[in-house]
Design a protein around this motif. Sequence first.
Motif, PDB file in Angstrom:
ATOM      1  N   PRO A  35     -32.144 -26.467  -9.122  1.00 38.22           N
ATOM      2  CA  PRO A  35     -32.842 -27.868  -9.367  1.00 38.22           C
ATOM      3  C   PRO A  35     -32.606 -28.198 -10.750  1.00 38.22           C
ATOM      4  O   PRO A  35     -32.682 -27.343 -11.580  1.00 38.22           O
ATOM      5  CB  PRO A  35     -34.295 -27.626  -9.093  1.00 38.22           C
ATOM      6  N   LEU A  36     -32.376 -29.410 -11.034  1.00 38.62           N
ATOM      7  CA  LEU A  36     -31.935 -29.957 -12.314  1.00 38.62           C
ATOM      8  C   LEU A  36     -33.176 -30.215 -13.168  1.00 38.62           C
ATOM      9  O   LEU A  36     -33.940 -30.998 -12.442  1.00 38.62           O
ATOM     10  CB  LEU A  36     -30.989 -31.233 -12.223  1.00 38.62           C
ATOM     11  N   ASP A  37     -33.571 -29.638 -14.224  1.00 36.23           N
ATOM     12  CA  ASP A  37     -35.146 -29.807 -14.978  1.00 36.23           C
ATOM     13  C   ASP A  37     -34.847 -29.617 -16.208  1.00 36.23           C
ATOM     14  O   ASP A  37     -34.592 -28.450 -16.836  1.00 36.23           O
ATOM     15  CB  ASP A  37     -36.074 -28.927 -14.342  1.00 36.23           C
ATOM     16  N   GLU A  38     -34.906 -30.807 -17.232  1.00 33.78           N
ATOM     17  CA  GLU A  38     -34.864 -30.578 -18.438  1.00 33.78           C
ATOM     18  C   GLU A  38     -35.895 -31.232 -19.335  1.00 33.78           C
ATOM     19  O   GLU A  38     -35.833 -32.465 -19.474  1.00 33.78           O
ATOM     20  CB  GLU A  38     -33.451 -31.152 -18.983  1.00 33.78           C
ATOM     21  N   ARG A  39     -37.063 -30.674 -19.566  1.00 38.29           N
ATOM     22  CA  ARG A  39     -38.106 -31.279 -20.010  1.00 38.29           C
ATOM     23  C   ARG A  39     -38.345 -31.190 -21.484  1.00 38.29           C
ATOM     24  O   ARG A  39     -39.188 -32.073 -22.327  1.00 38.29           O
ATOM     25  CB  ARG A  39     -39.409 -30.385 -19.431  1.00 38.29           C
ATOM     26  N   GLY A  40     -37.538 -30.170 -22.134  1.00 39.82           N
ATOM     27  CA  GLY A  40     -37.757 -30.027 -23.699  1.00 39.82           C
ATOM     28  C   GLY A  40     -38.994 -29.737 -23.981  1.00 39.82           C
ATOM     29  O   GLY A  40     -39.672 -28.656 -23.260  1.00 39.82           O
ATOM     30  N   ASN A  63     -41.118 -29.075  -7.404  1.00 39.06           N
ATOM     31  CA  ASN A  63     -40.739 -30.063  -8.338  1.00 39.06           C
ATOM     32  C   ASN A  63     -38.950 -30.290  -8.450  1.00 39.06           C
ATOM     33  O   ASN A  63     -38.441 -30.626  -9.388  1.00 39.06           O
ATOM     34  CB  ASN A  63     -40.881 -29.624 -10.020  1.00 39.06           C
ATOM     35  N   ASP A  64     -38.522 -30.189  -7.206  1.00 41.41           N
ATOM     36  CA  ASP A  64     -37.078 -30.271  -6.924  1.00 41.41           C
ATOM     37  C   ASP A  64     -36.545 -31.842  -6.692  1.00 41.41           C
ATOM     38  O   ASP A  64     -37.046 -32.319  -5.603  1.00 41.41           O
ATOM     39  CB  ASP A  64     -36.681 -29.524  -5.736  1.00 41.41           C
ATOM     40  N   LEU A  65     -35.486 -32.202  -7.395  1.00 37.05           N
ATOM     41  CA  LEU A  65     -35.221 -33.612  -7.173  1.00 37.05           C
ATOM     42  C   LEU A  65     -34.287 -33.683  -6.264  1.00 37.05           C
ATOM     43  O   LEU A  65     -33.120 -33.033  -6.315  1.00 37.05           O
ATOM     44  CB  LEU A  65     -34.815 -34.207  -8.550  1.00 37.05           C
ATOM     45  N   LYS A  66     -34.054 -34.874  -5.599  1.00 34.28           N
ATOM     46  CA  LYS A  66     -32.827 -35.161  -4.818  1.00 34.28           C
ATOM     47  C   LYS A  66     -32.019 -36.016  -5.710  1.00 34.28           C
ATOM     48  O   LYS A  66     -32.369 -36.925  -6.669  1.00 34.28           O
ATOM     49  CB  LYS A  66     -33.066 -36.146  -3.819  1.00 34.28           C
ATOM     50  N   VAL A  67     -30.874 -35.556  -5.755  1.00 40.15           N
ATOM     51  CA  VAL A  67     -29.913 -36.171  -6.861  1.00 40.15           C
ATOM     52  C   VAL A  67     -28.303 -36.350  -6.122  1.00 40.15           C
ATOM     53  O   VAL A  67     -27.886 -35.630  -5.275  1.00 40.15           O
ATOM     54  CB  VAL A  67     -29.467 -35.360  -8.086  1.00 40.15           C
TER      55      VAL A  67
END
Length: 471
Positions: free
Chosen positions: A213-218, A310-314
């Motif tokens: 999963p793409l997840d870049e929260r900083g 918390n996995d996004l569809k992209v």
Amino acid sequence: MKQHYFLFITLIGFMQTALSKDRPNILVILTDDQGWADIGYNNPAVYTPNMDKLASGGSVFTNHYVMSQCTPTRAALMTGRYPSRFGPHATAASTKPAFPKGTPTMASMLQTEGYDTCLSGKWHLGSSPDHGPNFFGFDQSYGCLSGAVGNYNHGYRKGPLFHTWHRNHQLIEGSENGVHTTQLITDDAIRFIRQNRGNPFFLYLAYTAVHTPLDERGKFINQPTRLDPKNPNRWQNEDNIPWFNDPLGKIQKEKDPEKRLFLAALHHLDHAIGRVTQALKDKRLLKNTLILFSSDNGPQVNWPGNAYPNDLKVTNFNQPLPMRGKKQDVYEGGIKVPGFAHWPDKIIPGKVKNPMHIVDWLPTLANLVGHEPKTEMRWDGVDQSPAIFEKRSAADREMYWVQKSRCKALRYGDWKIVSYSKKPPKKASDWQLFNMRLDPKELENIASKHPKTLSDLHRRFLRHKSLDSPQ
């Protein structure tokens, strides 16, 4: 006589010590789902200055191949053999053991040659502690035993193997939550580099980035990555997360938010590789470290989401490829990826155009460190030292792919055959045929025009198939 014997033994000892000092440290960097166009030196729209700098100072492999998924590529890298030699289970992503204990690996080879060995990152060759990397030549290991994991909870999908984050096979559940996997893997690699030692080291740095999963929260670690409700073309907190904002503004020039999210993950990964390179410089180790870099397969392109918390569809989030196919394909887009070797003052910068495969890395390193196997090894790879260090073209060689029952391919010289039939190809007419020099995008199937070439490649495929394990 005794004096002469003593001098002889002393000389041998001195030579062995000198050889040990001349042997380089070896850093193998393997990224996850980074396509051919997802790196700056192949695509100026991408911001990867640290990867690009290493590549420009070394040998860039312009025809570098891997397998079409993560587990098969890792098996090929570690053993120097095509994964189908171990059975169909090893030819696709799997949580099962890819090969049996006792199988010689890159790590066990270097361990016998006096190297300190470490894996930081993704193993995915057996997802339980009783088949982890320490059984296969690694003195130390850290990361995920399974496939790619959530970036902040370090869990694998939603199932019984969710907790595989470990150190030396001891599972770590929750104690490191809230820290991005790219940072954790990098921190551990730097810890290993900074250790004082008398031996050369082998560090296998296997990132989970840029796999979903793409997840870049900083710094906003309690807010999973999501689109801003007030502006659906922007990610929440995007302006305040450094990975979305490179100094050249390349990421912000991208209008598609899903592509920007991927580019942010790539920027984060590149920054991490820069940290590792700096750690080598700080320890004055860079000049005597051979760095080998590759992705494990082509781009994912689309992801349905919901496999992880918390996995996004992209969709269409990688950079477009100038070739056919993607991850899980044996067309070029699925198996041709970025690759390079960097070793200051030892490798003359330039391009290596002849086809290379990650299965070649083990025999190449064996030659480099002077390893002579105790038993006859049937490596599928070939020693690529002349190409890397001398820019000499190698003779034509075969490269072979089996992606479970879904697709198969073989390349020999400029010619490549491809099959997507679930049935095994039994005759030459079961294949598509492409000339990779004239048709690198594999747009024209010319099988009917070259029956002799087609029959020759079919025969070569059957010979490889006969070496595979049926288990």
